[in-house]
Design a protein around this motif. Structure first.
Motif, PDB file in Angstrom:
ATOM      1  N   VAL A 236      42.478  35.877  48.670  1.00 20.04           N
ATOM      2  CA  VAL A 236      43.336  35.031  47.667  1.00 20.04           C
ATOM      3  C   VAL A 236      44.296  35.993  47.180  1.00 20.04           C
ATOM      4  N   LEU A 237      44.191  36.961  46.721  1.00 22.40           N
ATOM      5  CA  LEU A 237      45.363  37.848  46.082  1.00 22.40           C
ATOM      6  C   LEU A 237      46.120  38.504  47.292  1.00 22.40           C
ATOM      7  N   HIS A 238      45.867  38.363  48.516  1.00 23.74           N
ATOM      8  CA  HIS A 238      46.316  39.257  49.465  1.00 23.74           C
ATOM      9  C   HIS A 238      46.478  40.652  49.296  1.00 23.74           C
ATOM     10  N   ILE A 239      45.340  41.336  49.047  1.00 21.40           N
ATOM     11  CA  ILE A 239      45.101  42.811  48.935  1.00 21.40           C
ATOM     12  C   ILE A 239      43.964  43.080  49.352  1.00 21.40           C
ATOM     13  N   GLU A 240      44.002  44.188  49.776  1.00 25.41           N
ATOM     14  CA  GLU A 240      42.751  44.757  50.784  1.00 25.41           C
ATOM     15  C   GLU A 240      41.841  45.691  49.912  1.00 25.41           C
ATOM     16  N   SER A 241      42.382  46.460  48.764  1.00 24.72           N
ATOM     17  CA  SER A 241      41.714  47.247  48.004  1.00 24.72           C
ATOM     18  C   SER A 241      42.119  46.983  46.575  1.00 24.72           C
ATOM     19  N   GLY A 242      41.207  47.671  45.592  1.00 26.52           N
ATOM     20  CA  GLY A 242      41.440  47.662  44.230  1.00 26.52           C
ATOM     21  C   GLY A 242      40.719  46.391  43.646  1.00 26.52           C
ATOM     22  N   ILE A 243      40.033  45.581  44.588  1.00 28.53           N
ATOM     23  CA  ILE A 243      39.401  44.411  43.844  1.00 28.53           C
ATOM     24  C   ILE A 243      38.192  44.982  43.217  1.00 28.53           C
ATOM     25  N   ASP A 244      37.629  45.880  43.252  1.00 27.53           N
ATOM     26  CA  ASP A 244      36.678  46.241  42.351  1.00 27.53           C
ATOM     27  C   ASP A 244      36.844  46.340  40.989  1.00 27.53           C
ATOM     28  N   ARG A 245      38.201  46.439  40.831  1.00 29.20           N
ATOM     29  CA  ARG A 245      38.753  46.320  39.390  1.00 29.20           C
ATOM     30  C   ARG A 245      38.776  45.306  38.800  1.00 29.20           C
ATOM     31  N   LEU A 246      38.631  44.241  39.561  1.00 29.48           N
ATOM     32  CA  LEU A 246      39.151  43.103  38.854  1.00 29.48           C
ATOM     33  C   LEU A 246      37.627  42.488  38.112  1.00 29.48           C
ATOM     34  N   ASP A 247      38.046  42.172  36.923  1.00 31.69           N
ATOM     35  CA  ASP A 247      36.768  41.444  36.263  1.00 31.69           C
ATOM     36  C   ASP A 247      36.105  40.296  36.689  1.00 31.69           C
ATOM     37  N   SER A 248      34.961  40.095  36.229  1.00 31.84           N
ATOM     38  CA  SER A 248      34.052  39.169  36.750  1.00 31.84           C
ATOM     39  C   SER A 248      34.441  37.729  36.373  1.00 31.84           C
ATOM     40  N   VAL A 249      34.999  37.429  35.302  1.00 32.47           N
ATOM     41  CA  VAL A 249      35.696  36.290  34.748  1.00 32.47           C
ATOM     42  C   VAL A 249      36.756  35.711  35.694  1.00 32.47           C
ATOM     43  N   THR A 250      37.691  36.803  35.749  1.00 30.44           N
ATOM     44  CA  THR A 250      38.961  36.296  36.663  1.00 30.44           C
ATOM     45  C   THR A 250      38.536  36.278  38.276  1.00 30.44           C
ATOM     46  N   SER A 251      37.648  36.743  38.703  1.00 24.96           N
ATOM     47  CA  SER A 251      37.067  36.609  39.924  1.00 24.96           C
ATOM     48  C   SER A 251      36.495  35.119  40.031  1.00 24.96           C
ATOM     49  N   TYR A 252      35.919  34.902  39.177  1.00 25.93           N
ATOM     50  CA  TYR A 252      35.271  33.476  39.379  1.00 25.93           C
ATOM     51  C   TYR A 252      36.356  32.538  39.220  1.00 25.93           C
TER      52      TYR A 252
END
Length: 287
Positions: free
Chosen positions: A95-111
């Protein structure tokens, strides 16, 4: 639906979680891309990864945690939670068009991104929403009451909303039925603490920061927008800027939401230019 079962090796010994997790990641890496390319989306995508992942776990009679001095076991639930997190990171990355750094995204924004990408602001089945919430480490109650992300038909919060403003979103509220969730728009997320405070000392979600900035920009005070960006070190936050771009892509063309997001994106891109704070901002206007 094909279900393939093989007997475990009778001589198999106890496994260790670090090796099992590494094997699981290797097993599902190619499978996730294959499922995605095949057009599998939504909750089906989360379930599709379960089979390939479980192969690494079920080949052992038990899996111990390598860092546990007491020989604590890695439960099936603990293993599947880890699998779902990896799957969610994969989808959010697309969705964000990125391959790395997703683990730094908070859970609320991910949902929020998962729900918005699959269902928009329309009615969404509760089962799918709860699966996404659990995969993000949240509960459906937290989505509604703690973070004010969704409306749930028949809940106390939904009834209070109808009492406060019967005209706003009246049609959607009437058409909702039990077992359905609807994602709240930025206008509906207007609690005073949003973007400034979090719950239980947790990190303020990036989606809360975006929605707070949209309210500030809509109010026309560019100084407050700049102060908020600087106070929260958001100007150089690539994940934050990527989130805004993805929300632009998900928003409806010509909508007020898209205009606000595009204006914020343009404002962030104006690195050297100083904002004119002497006049109010227009929705489509660059600062």
């Amino acid at each position: 639906v094909w279900l393939v079962c093989r007997k475990r090796d009778a001589l198999a010994k106890v496994g260790w979680d670090n090796r099992v997790m590494a094997e699981m990641r290797e097993n599902i890496a190619a499978q996730l891309r294959e499922f995605w390319d095949a057009g599998i989306r939504g909750p089906d995508f989360v379930w599709a990864a379960t089979g390939p992942a479980m192969e690494a776990y079920s080949k052992y009679p038990a899996v111990k945690k390598a860092n546990s001095p007491t020989g604590e076991l890695l439960s099936v639930k603990g293993f599947l939670d880890a699998v779902r997190r990896i799957v969610i990171e994969f989808v959010v990355g697309r969705v964000l068009h990125i391959e790395s750094g997703i683990d730094r995204l908070d859970s609320v924004t991910s949902y929020y991104l998962l729900h918005r990408n699959d269902f928009g602001f329309g009615k969404a089945p509760a089962g799918a929403c709860i699966l996404y919430a659990v995969s993000c480490g949240l509960s459906d109650a937290e989505l509604e009451r703690t973070w004010n992300l969704v409306k749930v038909k028949g809940s106390k919060t939904e009834i209070e909303d109808e009492d406060e403003n019967e005209s706003e979103d009246e049609t959607a509220a009437e058409e909702m039925s039990g077992g359905e969730f609807i994602l709240r728009t930025w206008k509906e997320r207007k609690e005073k603490r949003m973007g400034f405070e979090s719950v239980g000392g947790r990190e303020v979600p990036l989606i809360d920061r975006v929605h707070r900035l949209m309210h500030l920009w809509h109010d026309g005070d560019v100084r407050k927008v700049d102060d908020y960006l600087d106070d929260n070190v958001l100007r150089d936050n690539e994940l934050f800027k990527r989130l805004i771009q993805s929300l632009i892509e998900l928003s409806e063309r010509g909508s007020e939401e898209r205009s606000l997001l595009e204006s914020l994106s343009n404002h962030l891109g104006a690195k050297a230019a100083k904002a004119d704070t002497t006049r109010p901002l227009g929705l489509d206007e660059e600062a």
